[in-house]
Scaffold this motif. Structure first.
Motif, PDB file in Angstrom:
ATOM      1  N   LEU A 110       7.121  10.168  -2.932  1.00  0.00           N
ATOM      2  CA  LEU A 110       8.208   9.304  -2.471  1.00  0.00           C
ATOM      3  C   LEU A 110       7.630   7.967  -2.032  1.00  0.00           C
ATOM      4  O   LEU A 110       6.869   7.895  -1.077  1.00  0.00           O
ATOM      5  CB  LEU A 110       8.939   9.968  -1.303  1.00  0.00           C
ATOM      6  CG  LEU A 110       9.396  11.414  -1.512  1.00  0.00           C
ATOM      7  CD1 LEU A 110       9.929  12.006  -0.213  1.00  0.00           C
ATOM      8  CD2 LEU A 110      10.456  11.480  -2.601  1.00  0.00           C
ATOM      9  N   ASP A 111       7.993   6.910  -2.753  1.00  0.00           N
ATOM     10  CA  ASP A 111       7.478   5.579  -2.431  1.00  0.00           C
ATOM     11  C   ASP A 111       8.529   4.857  -1.584  1.00  0.00           C
ATOM     12  O   ASP A 111       9.531   4.381  -2.092  1.00  0.00           O
ATOM     13  CB  ASP A 111       7.193   4.814  -3.719  1.00  0.00           C
ATOM     14  CG  ASP A 111       6.356   3.558  -3.466  1.00  0.00           C
ATOM     15  OD1 ASP A 111       6.263   3.136  -2.297  1.00  0.00           O
ATOM     16  OD2 ASP A 111       5.803   3.002  -4.441  1.00  0.00           O
ATOM     17  N   GLU A 112       8.292   4.770  -0.314  1.00  0.00           N
ATOM     18  CA  GLU A 112       9.210   4.171   0.656  1.00  0.00           C
ATOM     19  C   GLU A 112      10.643   4.674   0.474  1.00  0.00           C
ATOM     20  O   GLU A 112      11.554   3.907   0.169  1.00  0.00           O
ATOM     21  CB  GLU A 112       9.145   2.641   0.565  1.00  0.00           C
ATOM     22  CG  GLU A 112       7.740   2.162   0.876  1.00  0.00           C
ATOM     23  CD  GLU A 112       7.660   0.680   1.215  1.00  0.00           C
ATOM     24  OE1 GLU A 112       8.682   0.100   1.591  1.00  0.00           O
ATOM     25  OE2 GLU A 112       6.569   0.133   1.111  1.00  0.00           O
ATOM     26  N   PRO A 113      10.840   5.982   0.695  1.00  0.00           N
ATOM     27  CA  PRO A 113      12.164   6.558   0.448  1.00  0.00           C
ATOM     28  C   PRO A 113      13.199   6.114   1.465  1.00  0.00           C
ATOM     29  O   PRO A 113      14.390   6.214   1.212  1.00  0.00           O
ATOM     30  CB  PRO A 113      11.912   8.070   0.599  1.00  0.00           C
ATOM     31  CG  PRO A 113      10.730   8.170   1.494  1.00  0.00           C
ATOM     32  CD  PRO A 113       9.874   6.977   1.186  1.00  0.00           C
ATOM     33  N   GLU A 151      10.822   6.173  -7.071  1.00  0.00           N
ATOM     34  CA  GLU A 151      10.180   4.865  -7.137  1.00  0.00           C
ATOM     35  C   GLU A 151      10.548   3.991  -5.950  1.00  0.00           C
ATOM     36  O   GLU A 151      11.639   4.127  -5.387  1.00  0.00           O
ATOM     37  CB  GLU A 151      10.627   4.148  -8.411  1.00  0.00           C
ATOM     38  CG  GLU A 151       9.531   3.959  -9.416  1.00  0.00           C
ATOM     39  CD  GLU A 151       9.966   3.031 -10.539  1.00  0.00           C
ATOM     40  OE1 GLU A 151       9.354   1.968 -10.671  1.00  0.00           O
ATOM     41  OE2 GLU A 151      10.911   3.378 -11.272  1.00  0.00           O
ATOM     42  N   GLN A 152       9.666   3.063  -5.604  1.00  0.00           N
ATOM     43  CA  GLN A 152       9.978   2.132  -4.517  1.00  0.00           C
ATOM     44  C   GLN A 152      11.148   1.248  -4.911  1.00  0.00           C
ATOM     45  O   GLN A 152      12.070   1.021  -4.157  1.00  0.00           O
ATOM     46  CB  GLN A 152       8.757   1.268  -4.191  1.00  0.00           C
ATOM     47  CG  GLN A 152       9.052   0.212  -3.131  1.00  0.00           C
ATOM     48  CD  GLN A 152       7.807  -0.558  -2.733  1.00  0.00           C
ATOM     49  OE1 GLN A 152       6.793  -0.525  -3.428  1.00  0.00           O
ATOM     50  NE2 GLN A 152       7.879  -1.258  -1.625  1.00  0.00           N
ATOM     51  N   LYS A 153      11.054   0.740  -6.149  1.00  0.00           N
ATOM     52  CA  LYS A 153      12.053  -0.236  -6.546  1.00  0.00           C
ATOM     53  C   LYS A 153      12.401   0.065  -7.979  1.00  0.00           C
ATOM     54  O   LYS A 153      11.587  -0.118  -8.867  1.00  0.00           O
ATOM     55  CB  LYS A 153      11.434  -1.631  -6.424  1.00  0.00           C
ATOM     56  CG  LYS A 153      12.395  -2.768  -6.517  1.00  0.00           C
ATOM     57  CD  LYS A 153      11.655  -4.099  -6.344  1.00  0.00           C
ATOM     58  CE  LYS A 153      10.692  -4.331  -7.486  1.00  0.00           C
ATOM     59  NZ  LYS A 153       9.902  -5.519  -7.451  1.00  0.00           N
ATOM     60  N   LYS A 175      -0.610   0.574  -2.399  1.00  0.00           N
ATOM     61  CA  LYS A 175      -0.029   1.909  -2.303  1.00  0.00           C
ATOM     62  C   LYS A 175       0.763   2.256  -3.563  1.00  0.00           C
ATOM     63  O   LYS A 175       0.554   3.301  -4.177  1.00  0.00           O
ATOM     64  CB  LYS A 175       0.893   1.995  -1.072  1.00  0.00           C
ATOM     65  CG  LYS A 175       0.203   1.611   0.232  1.00  0.00           C
ATOM     66  CD  LYS A 175       1.121   1.739   1.413  1.00  0.00           C
ATOM     67  CE  LYS A 175       2.305   0.767   1.409  1.00  0.00           C
ATOM     68  NZ  LYS A 175       1.929  -0.660   1.468  1.00  0.00           N
ATOM     69  N   THR A 176       1.681   1.352  -3.923  1.00  0.00           N
ATOM     70  CA  THR A 176       2.484   1.592  -5.119  1.00  0.00           C
ATOM     71  C   THR A 176       1.605   1.632  -6.360  1.00  0.00           C
ATOM     72  O   THR A 176       1.805   2.448  -7.264  1.00  0.00           O
ATOM     73  CB  THR A 176       3.561   0.501  -5.246  1.00  0.00           C
ATOM     74  OG1 THR A 176       4.405   0.561  -4.097  1.00  0.00           O
ATOM     75  CG2 THR A 176       4.399   0.694  -6.480  1.00  0.00           C
ATOM     76  N   THR A 177       0.610   0.751  -6.397  1.00  0.00           N
ATOM     77  CA  THR A 177      -0.319   0.734  -7.523  1.00  0.00           C
ATOM     78  C   THR A 177      -1.014   2.089  -7.665  1.00  0.00           C
ATOM     79  O   THR A 177      -1.129   2.625  -8.776  1.00  0.00           O
ATOM     80  CB  THR A 177      -1.366  -0.373  -7.319  1.00  0.00           C
ATOM     81  OG1 THR A 177      -0.687  -1.607  -7.116  1.00  0.00           O
ATOM     82  CG2 THR A 177      -2.280  -0.492  -8.519  1.00  0.00           C
TER      83      THR A 177
HETATM   84 MG   LIG Z   1       4.803  -0.598  -2.632  1.00  0.00          MG
END
Ligand SMILES: [Mg+2]
Ligand SMILES: Nc1ncnc2c1ncn2[C@@H]1O[C@H](COP(=O)(O)OP(=O)(O)OP(=O)(O)O)[C@@H](O)[C@H]1O
Lengths: 272, 272
Positions: free
Chosen positions: B162-165, B80-82, B42-44
Motif C-alpha cells: 500500500l503506497d500512501e493508502p 498505487e500512490q497515484k 519509496k515509490t520507486t
Molecule cells: Mg511516493
C-alpha cells in the motif's frame, strides 16, 4: 435521388460495405486509443502513410498494400517514442508526421508530380474501393474481434491503468504493440474512405461521442461502432448527392453526431 | 517464509540516483512501515519490486523466484500512490474492483458469477458496496481509494503493498482501513508493506520498519528501531516525537529493564 436508387448501384454497395467495415474498425480501436490518450498516434501514422502511398504509386504497386508495412514499421518507432519519458512525445509525434508528409511529397514529385491517385488519398474516395481492400478490412476486423474475445478484460485493464494491468500479470507491452500495429493497418485502410487529412477524426470523433453516453465498456464499443457506421452511411449518401468528397461528408456527419451526444449528456446531467 | 528479498538494489532516473544499494527482506506475517521524506525513493522502490521499473543493479526475489520469472501475480495486492485513470472511462466501481480477479484467470480472461460474488464481498468489507454501480470516475478521491483497496484485497494476497493508502481518507476511514489490514495480516499471515508519512497511523500495527532516504537508513524490528543509533542520528531532535507515536515503543525499552544509554525515551525511563 432516392435511397432505393442510390442503393441499387454496385459501386455504392461496395463503398457501403467497405465503409461500414472500416467504420467499425476505427471506432473500436478509437475507443481504446482515445481513452489511453494515444489518439495523436493515429494522426502521425496517417501522415506517414503518405510516404507509403507515394512509394506504392511510384513503384506501380497497390498503394494501400505498400503503405501498410511502411506505416506499421513507423508505428513501432512512434510507440517507443510515446512511451519514453525522455522526449516530449507530442512534439516528437508532430515531427514524425511532418517528416512523413515531406518525404511523401518528395517521392510523389520525383514520380512526376501529383496525379489523381495521390489526391484521392489526400481527401479520400470511397467510391474507388476495390475488392482486395474490402477483404483486407474484413480480415483486420476479424483479428480485432479475436483479440477482444480473448483479451477483453486485459484490454480494459490496460486502458484503465497500465501499472495495475502489469501487476495483474497482463503482458502490457505485447498488447500495446499489437494494438499499435493494428491501428497502423487500420489507418491505411481508412485513408481510402476519408483521406489522410481526416483519418484521425474517424478514430477520435465517434468514440468520443460514444464515451459521452456509455456507462459500460461494452456499450461504448457498440455505440462508437454504431455512430461511426451511421456517419459513413450518411456521408456516402451526401457525397453522392452533393458531389462532395466522401471524407468531408463523413466527418461532418460524425461531428453532428458528437454535438448531439454532448447536448444529450448535458440535458441528462441537468435533469438529474 | 521469505516473501521479498532485495539485494544491493540501485536505481537512477537519467543521471539522478533515486536508490543506492538497498538490501532487505520481508517475511510472511511482517507488517512493515516504509518511511522517508518526499522524494526519498519509496515509490520507486515499490515499482522496482513489482517490475514496473527495471534495473540491472541488484537482485529482487518474490516468493523465492527471480522477479523476471515471477508469474503468480494473484499473490500480490498493490495500491498505487497515484493512479490517474482516464476521465471518460466507462467503468463502474464494481467493474474496477472486479478487475483484481484478472490475475487469477486462464484463457479466455472472462469473469464469472464467482468473481461477482467475491467482488461484492470485498466491497462490503472495504465499505464501498453502496456506490458499486456509480461510474468510478464520478466518485470522490476517498471513495475511489476504497474501491482500489478492494481491488488490491480481492484475491486474499500473501503480499499486500500500500503506497500512501490514507492520503485521501478521513480520519475514521483511515483507522478502519488500517484496522482491517492489520486483521488480515494477523489472520492470514499476509505480509504487509505500507508507505506512509504519518507514523501515527500505523505505529500501533507495524512490527518492522524500513527508513529510506535514497539509501537505507534503517531496516529491522520495531524494538530495534526504538533503540537504533541510526534513527537517533537521522531524526535528531525529532526522534522523541516520532517515538511517541509508536505504541509499544513507549513501553518497550523501559518496561523490561532493557533501556540503554542514549535511548530516545531515556527521560521517561525509571531505570535511569
Ligand atoms: Mg511516493
Ligand atoms: N518518472 C520519473 N522521472 C524522473 N525522476 C523521477 C521520476 N519519478 C520519481 N523521480 C525522482 O526520483 C526520486 C524518488 O521519487 P519517489 O517517487 O520514489 O519518491 P517518494 O519517496 O515516493 O516520495 P513521496 O513521499 O513524495 O511519494 C525523486 O527525487 C523524484 O524526483
Amino acid at each position: 435521388m432516392d435511397i432505393i436508387e442510390f442503393l441499387s448501384y454496385a459501386f455504392v454497395q461496395k463503398a457501403l460495405i467497405a465503409g461500414a467495415l472500416i467504420a467499425v474498425i476505427t471506432a473500436v480501436l478509437g475507443v481504446f486509443l482515445v481513452l489511453k490518450r494515444l489518439s495523436l498516434i493515429g494522426d502521425s501514422l496517417s501522415h506517414v502513410a503518405l510516404s507509403g502511398i507515394a512509394l506504392g504509386l511510384i513503384t506501380n504497386t497497390n498503394p494501400v498494400f505498400m503503405a501498410i508495412p511502411v506505416v506499421m514499421l513507423s508505428s513501432l518507432g512512434i510507440y517507443k517514442i510515446s512511451k519514453s519519458a525522455k522526449v516530449h512525445s507530442d512534439g516528437a509525434l508532430g515531427i514524425i508526421a511532418a517528416a512523413g508528409i515531406a518525404l511523401g511529397l518528395i517521392i510523389a514529385t520525383l514520380a512526376g508530380g501529383f496525379n489523381v491517385d495521390l489526391l484521392s488519398f489526400l481527401f479520400g474516395s470511397i467510391l474507388t474501393v476495390n475488392l482486395s481492400e474490402i477483404i483486407l478490412a474484413a480480415v483486420l476486423l476479424l483479428i480485432i474481434f479475436i483479440l477482444i474475445y480473448f483479451f477483453y478484460n486485459d484490454l480494459i485493464a490496460i486502458t484503465f491503468d497500465e501499472n495495475f494491468a502489469q501487476t495483474a500479470g497482463v503482458n502490457t507491452e505485447r498488447i500495446n504493440i499489437i494494438l499499435v500495429l493494428i491501428s497502423a493497418a487500420a489507418v491505411v485502410i481508412a485513408l481510402k474512405v476519408v483521406g489522410i487529412m481526416l483519418v484521425s477524426a474517424m478514430i477520435i470523433i465517434p468514440p468520443s461521442a460514444a464515451l459521452q453516453l456509455a456507462k459500460t465498456f461494452k456499450r461504448a464499443l457498440l455505440l462508437a461502432s454504431g455512430f461511426s457506421v451511421a456517419g459513413v452511411i450518411i456521408g456516402i449518401y451526401g457525397a453522392f448527392v452533393f458531389n462532395i468528397p466522401s471524407g468531408a461528408m463523413i466527418i461532418s456527419a460524425d461531428i453532428l453526431i458528437l454535438v448531439i451526444t454532448v447536448l444529450l449528456k448535458n440535458y441528462a446531467l441537468k435533469k438529474r | 517464509m521469505t516473501i521479498i528479498e532485495v539485494e544491493n538494489l540501485s536505481f537512477t532516473y537519467g543521471a539522478e540516483a533515486a536508490l543506492k544499494n538497498i538490501s532487505f527482506t520481508v517475511n510472511a506475517g511482517d507488517f512493515t512501515g516504509i518511511l522517508g521524506p518526499n522524494g526519498s525513493g519509496k515509490t520507486t522502490l515499490i515499482k522496482l519490486l513489482l517490475g514496473l521499473l527495471k534495473t540491472n543493479c541488484g537482485n529482487i526475489k518474490l516468493f523465492g523466484k527471480d522477479l523476471k520469472d515471477f508469474k503468480d501475480w494473484y499473490k500480490i495486492g498493490y495500491l498505487e500512490q497515484k493512479s490517474t485513470p482516464p476521465k471518460l472511462m466507462p467503468l463502474t466501481a464494481f467493474d474496477v474492483a472486479r478487475l483484481g480477479r484478472l490475475s487469477t484467470k486462464k484463457m479466455p480472461h472472462i469473469f464469472n458469477e464467482q468473481d461477482n460474488t467475491l467482488t461484492s464481498e470485498i466491497m462490503r468489507l472495504t465499505n464501498c458496496l453502496e456506490y458499486k454501480d456509480k461510474l468510478f470516475s464520478e466518485l470522490s478521491g476517498g471513495q475511489q481509494q476504497r474501491v482500489l483497496l478492494a481491488r488490491a484485497l480481492i484475491n486474499k494476497p500473501q503480499l499486500l503493498i500500500l503506497d500512501e493508502p490514507s492520503t485521501a481518507l478521513d480520519s475514521s476511514s483511515k483507522d478502519n482501513i488500517f484496522e482491517m489490514v492489520s486483521q488480515i495480516n494477523k489472520e492470514t499471515n499476509t505480509a504487509v508493506l505500507v508507505i506512509t508519512h504519518d507514523i501515527a497511523d500505523i505505529g500501533k500495527y507495524v512490527n518492522k520498519f524500513i527508513i529510506l532516504d535514497k539509501k537505507l537508513i534503517f531496516s529491522g524490528n520495531k524494538e530495534d528501531f526504538c533503540r537504533s543509533q541510526e534513527i537517533t542520528a537521522y531524526f535528531g531532535p525529532y526522534t522523541p516525537h516520532l517515538m511517541d507515536h509508536l505504541h509499544s515503543c513507549r513501553s518497550c525499552p523501559f518496561a523490561d529493564g532493557h533501556c540503554e544509554e542514549g535511548c530516545c525515551k531515556e527521560e521517561h525511563c525509571g531505570h535511569h
